[in-house]
Write an enzyme that holds these catalytic residues in place. Structure first.
Site, PDB file in Angstrom:
ATOM      1  N   GLN A   1       2.895   9.938   1.143  1.00 27.06           N
ATOM      2  CA  GLN A   1       4.171   9.222   1.141  1.00 27.06           C
ATOM      3  C   GLN A   1       5.023   9.524  -0.090  1.00 27.06           C
ATOM      4  O   GLN A   1       6.209   9.184  -0.130  1.00 27.06           O
ATOM      5  CB  GLN A   1       3.949   7.708   1.230  1.00 27.06           C
ATOM      6  CG  GLN A   1       3.366   7.266   2.566  1.00 27.06           C
ATOM      7  CD  GLN A   1       3.236   5.765   2.627  1.00 27.06           C
ATOM      8  OE1 GLN A   1       2.251   5.211   2.150  1.00 27.06           O
ATOM      9  NE2 GLN A   1       4.235   5.097   3.180  1.00 27.06           N
TER      10      GLN A   1
ATOM     11  N   GLY B   1       0.847  -1.188   0.000  1.00 22.73           N
ATOM     12  CA  GLY B   1       0.000   0.000   0.000  1.00 22.73           C
ATOM     13  C   GLY B   1       0.881   1.236   0.000  1.00 22.73           C
ATOM     14  O   GLY B   1       2.016   1.190   0.477  1.00 22.73           O
TER      15      GLY B   1
ATOM     16  N   CYS C   1       5.953  -0.117   7.137  1.00 26.43           N
ATOM     17  CA  CYS C   1       5.554   1.087   6.405  1.00 26.43           C
ATOM     18  C   CYS C   1       6.724   1.496   5.521  1.00 26.43           C
ATOM     19  O   CYS C   1       7.861   1.559   5.992  1.00 26.43           O
ATOM     20  CB  CYS C   1       5.217   2.200   7.400  1.00 26.43           C
ATOM     21  SG  CYS C   1       4.736   3.741   6.598  1.00 26.43           S
ATOM     22  N   LEU C   2       6.427   1.775   4.252  1.00 25.25           N
ATOM     23  CA  LEU C   2       7.511   2.149   3.328  1.00 25.25           C
ATOM     24  C   LEU C   2       8.187   3.452   3.750  1.00 25.25           C
ATOM     25  O   LEU C   2       9.309   3.718   3.330  1.00 25.25           O
ATOM     26  CB  LEU C   2       6.973   2.281   1.902  1.00 25.25           C
ATOM     27  CG  LEU C   2       6.483   0.978   1.252  1.00 25.25           C
ATOM     28  CD1 LEU C   2       5.894   1.264  -0.120  1.00 25.25           C
ATOM     29  CD2 LEU C   2       7.600  -0.049   1.160  1.00 25.25           C
TER      30      LEU C   2
ATOM     31  N   HIS D   1      -2.445   7.564   6.985  1.00 27.60           N
ATOM     32  CA  HIS D   1      -1.536   8.485   6.275  1.00 27.60           C
ATOM     33  C   HIS D   1      -2.292   9.706   5.746  1.00 27.60           C
ATOM     34  O   HIS D   1      -1.768  10.822   5.777  1.00 27.60           O
ATOM     35  CB  HIS D   1      -0.856   7.782   5.098  1.00 27.60           C
ATOM     36  CG  HIS D   1       0.308   6.918   5.481  1.00 27.60           C
ATOM     37  ND1 HIS D   1       1.407   7.389   6.155  1.00 27.60           N
ATOM     38  CD2 HIS D   1       0.549   5.602   5.265  1.00 27.60           C
ATOM     39  CE1 HIS D   1       2.273   6.396   6.344  1.00 27.60           C
ATOM     40  NE2 HIS D   1       1.776   5.301   5.811  1.00 27.60           N
TER      41      HIS D   1
ATOM     42  N   HIS E   1      -4.432   1.484   7.630  1.00 26.99           N
ATOM     43  CA  HIS E   1      -3.064   2.037   7.683  1.00 26.99           C
ATOM     44  C   HIS E   1      -2.921   3.186   6.681  1.00 26.99           C
ATOM     45  O   HIS E   1      -2.414   4.260   7.009  1.00 26.99           O
ATOM     46  CB  HIS E   1      -2.060   0.911   7.377  1.00 26.99           C
ATOM     47  CG  HIS E   1      -0.629   1.346   7.320  1.00 26.99           C
ATOM     48  ND1 HIS E   1       0.314   0.948   8.250  1.00 26.99           N
ATOM     49  CD2 HIS E   1       0.039   2.142   6.442  1.00 26.99           C
ATOM     50  CE1 HIS E   1       1.483   1.508   7.947  1.00 26.99           C
ATOM     51  NE2 HIS E   1       1.348   2.220   6.849  1.00 26.99           N
ATOM     52  N   GLU E   2      -3.406   2.964   5.460  1.00 28.86           N
ATOM     53  CA  GLU E   2      -3.268   4.008   4.432  1.00 28.86           C
ATOM     54  C   GLU E   2      -4.155   5.214   4.760  1.00 28.86           C
ATOM     55  O   GLU E   2      -3.755   6.363   4.521  1.00 28.86           O
ATOM     56  CB  GLU E   2      -3.609   3.451   3.048  1.00 28.86           C
ATOM     57  CG  GLU E   2      -2.752   2.280   2.576  1.00 28.86           C
ATOM     58  CD  GLU E   2      -1.261   2.503   2.743  1.00 28.86           C
ATOM     59  OE1 GLU E   2      -0.798   3.659   2.640  1.00 28.86           O
ATOM     60  OE2 GLU E   2      -0.533   1.527   2.985  1.00 28.86           O
TER      61      GLU E   2
HETATM   62 ZN    ZN Z   1       2.648   3.450   5.828  1.00 32.56          ZN
END
Ligand code: ZN
Length: 165
Positions: free
Chosen positions: A49, A44, A92-93, A138, A134-135
């Site tokens: 991000q 995701g 998380c990226l 963000h 989670h997304e």
């Molecule tokens: Zn993340």
């Protein structure tokens, strides 16, 4: 299409709420976000991000185990939650190398606009429910560290910050 640089914690964009997403204006960004997510081996990726401060994210929860099922959600809204909390470790990226145990509702009902402008509503559970929540964090300017107790946050975030700053 292009692979975009991924914003890394503690960049302030990851603590800022995103604004409304415009489907026409975001077509090329969404294509780039998919390419970036797959290249980074993520499941995701949310607009903030990659510095796109609008309410858009892309996801594909199962692609590592089978066919690609790319899904883009614009202006997602959680309509209902199944309140049973489940704790799962989340990567998380934007916080590479750190797994954070986050408690979230086990299932959610979401309304969103897809990347063709169609409005949908559906129920999600399991890993997809986890990924969507989670997304959506963000998009609200929250990361996994914001979801845990201060002592655990200090334990996990301290060494990360020492390594990146
Ligand atoms: Zn993340």
């Amino acid at each position: 299409m292009a692979i975009l640089p991924i914003v890394q914690w503690p960049d302030p964009r990851l603590s800022s709420a995103a604004g409304p997403a415009d489907v026409d204006a975001l077509q090329s960004v969404i294509a780039d976000m998919f390419e970036t997510m797959y290249a980074a081996k993520g499941r995701g990726l949310a607009g903030p991000q990659v510095g796109e401060m609008s309410r858009v994210f892309v996801m594909d929860c199962g692609w590592k185990d089978g066919e690609r099922e790319p899904r883009a959600m614009l202006n997602p809204v959680i309509i209902a939650v199944e309140r049973t909390p489940v704790v799962m470790e989340e990567g998380c990226l934007s916080i590479p190398g750190v797994l954070v145990p986050v408690s979230r509702p086990v299932a959610v009902t979401v309304q969103w606009t897809d990347d063709t402008g169609q409005i949908h509503m559906d129920d999600f559970d399991g890993f997809e429910a986890r990924c969507i929540q989670h997304e959506m964090d963000h998009l609200a300017g929250m990361v996994t560290f914001d979801r845990i107790a201060p002592e655990l946050r200090a334990e996990l975030e301290g060494p990360y910050l020492d390594a990146v700053t």
